[in-house]
Design an enzyme around this catalytic site. Structure first.
Site, mmCIF file in Angstrom:
data_model
loop_
_atom_site.group_PDB
_atom_site.id
_atom_site.type_symbol
_atom_site.label_atom_id
_atom_site.label_comp_id
_atom_site.label_asym_id
_atom_site.label_seq_id
_atom_site.Cartn_x
_atom_site.Cartn_y
_atom_site.Cartn_z
ATOM 1 N N SER A 1 0.840 -1.191 0.000
ATOM 2 C CA SER A 1 0.000 0.000 0.000
ATOM 3 C C SER A 1 0.876 1.243 0.000
ATOM 4 O O SER A 1 1.987 1.229 0.543
ATOM 5 C CB SER A 1 -0.904 0.028 1.235
ATOM 6 O OG SER A 1 -1.585 1.271 1.354
ATOM 7 N N TYR B 1 -2.125 -0.577 10.213
ATOM 8 C CA TYR B 1 -2.149 -0.945 8.793
ATOM 9 C C TYR B 1 -0.865 -0.482 8.106
ATOM 10 O O TYR B 1 -0.241 -1.243 7.352
ATOM 11 C CB TYR B 1 -3.373 -0.297 8.140
ATOM 12 C CG TYR B 1 -3.538 -0.617 6.669
ATOM 13 C CD1 TYR B 1 -4.088 -1.825 6.267
ATOM 14 C CD2 TYR B 1 -3.169 0.298 5.689
ATOM 15 C CE1 TYR B 1 -4.267 -2.130 4.923
ATOM 16 C CE2 TYR B 1 -3.337 0.011 4.343
ATOM 17 C CZ TYR B 1 -3.883 -1.200 3.962
ATOM 18 O OH TYR B 1 -4.044 -1.492 2.631
#
Length: 258
Positions: free
Chosen positions: A149, A162
């Site tokens: 990501s 995350y």
């Protein structure tokens, strides 16, 4: 006679496994790999969603099958890889796409949440690599691709856990590239930015969120799952034969600006 350059993106004869492939980015990657000529084995935990995804791709004439298992269960992963080898003769490409997100202030994560997200987003990638590396080596090499990501590179509020897992994937890919390169196995990361999927549709329909994403992204739009899939195809194709240990950001330039 030289081969056509498009041949460098062909995966004819390859066997690929894509985890988290029942929807969104995972399904788009599976479609791209199958369209390029690979037989793609789709994975997800939910058999119903998985079969729906398999049927959708098969209806388009693509060579696909499905196998449900939990990516955090090493024995289940090993059994699934063994089943793929038995059915198809080997495994050339493994895409570790399964993942989860959990947004909350940094002080509010409990120990169970930390363990779960680290296990799903990071530990499962290592488990997958452990299972597929011997099989790939027996085939003379292979390709491992992890879905990271942009948030492994930059930070946004309420996303500490995350971001940590996705940053960890970048480090893991470098380590795998070094450890597995001598065995003919490449490992890279595709790192999406803001992608418009069914999961993000509610946010995308919020005028404030939509405006923020478009203003913050130099290319001025959300990514599509197909944008990410095209980059994934490059990273597992012969076109990237000398690329390993790298992170390819598919974020419209968002991570490039302060």
């Amino acid at each position: 006679m030289q081969s056509d350059e498009t041949d460098h993106f062909r995966l004819s004869g390859d066997i690929a496994l894509v985890t988290g492939a029942s929807r969104g980015i995972g399904q788009a990657i599976a479609f791209a790999l199958a369209k390029a000529g690979a037989h793609v084995v789709l994975n997800a935990r939910d058999p119903g969603q998985l079969e729906a995804s398999r049927s959708e791709l098969a209806a388009q004439g693509l060579s696909v099958s499905a196998i449900a298992f939990d990516v955090t269960d090493p024995s289940a992963v090993a059994a699934a890889v063994a089943e793929i080898v038995e059915r198809h003769g080997g495994l050339d490409i493994a895409v570790g796409n399964a993942g989860q997100s959990l947004r909350k202030p940094v002080g509010q994560f409990d120990r169970a949440e930390i363990s779960r997200l680290m296990d799903v987003n990071l530990g499962a990638a290592l488990v997958l690599a452990q299972a597929v590396a011997p099989v790939m080596e027996a085939r003379g090499g292979g390709r491992i691709l992890l879905t990271g990501s942009m948030l492994g590179q930059i930070a946004r509020p309420n996303n500490a856990l995350y971001s940590a897992t996705k940053a960890g994937l970048a480090g893991l890919a470098r380590a795998l590239a070094v450890d597995l390169g001598p065995r003919g196995i490449r490992c890279n990361v595709v790192a999406p930015g803001a992608v418009r999927t069914a999961m993000t549709e509610t946010a995308a329909l919020d005028p404030a969120v939509d405006a923020f994403v478009k203003q913050r992204t130099p290319l001025g739009r959300w990514a599509t799952p197909q944008d990410v899939a095209a980059a994934a195809l490059f990273l597992v194709s012969p076109a990237s034969a000398f690329v390993t240990g790298q992170v390819l950001f598919v974020d419209g330039g968002m991570s490039a600006q302060a």
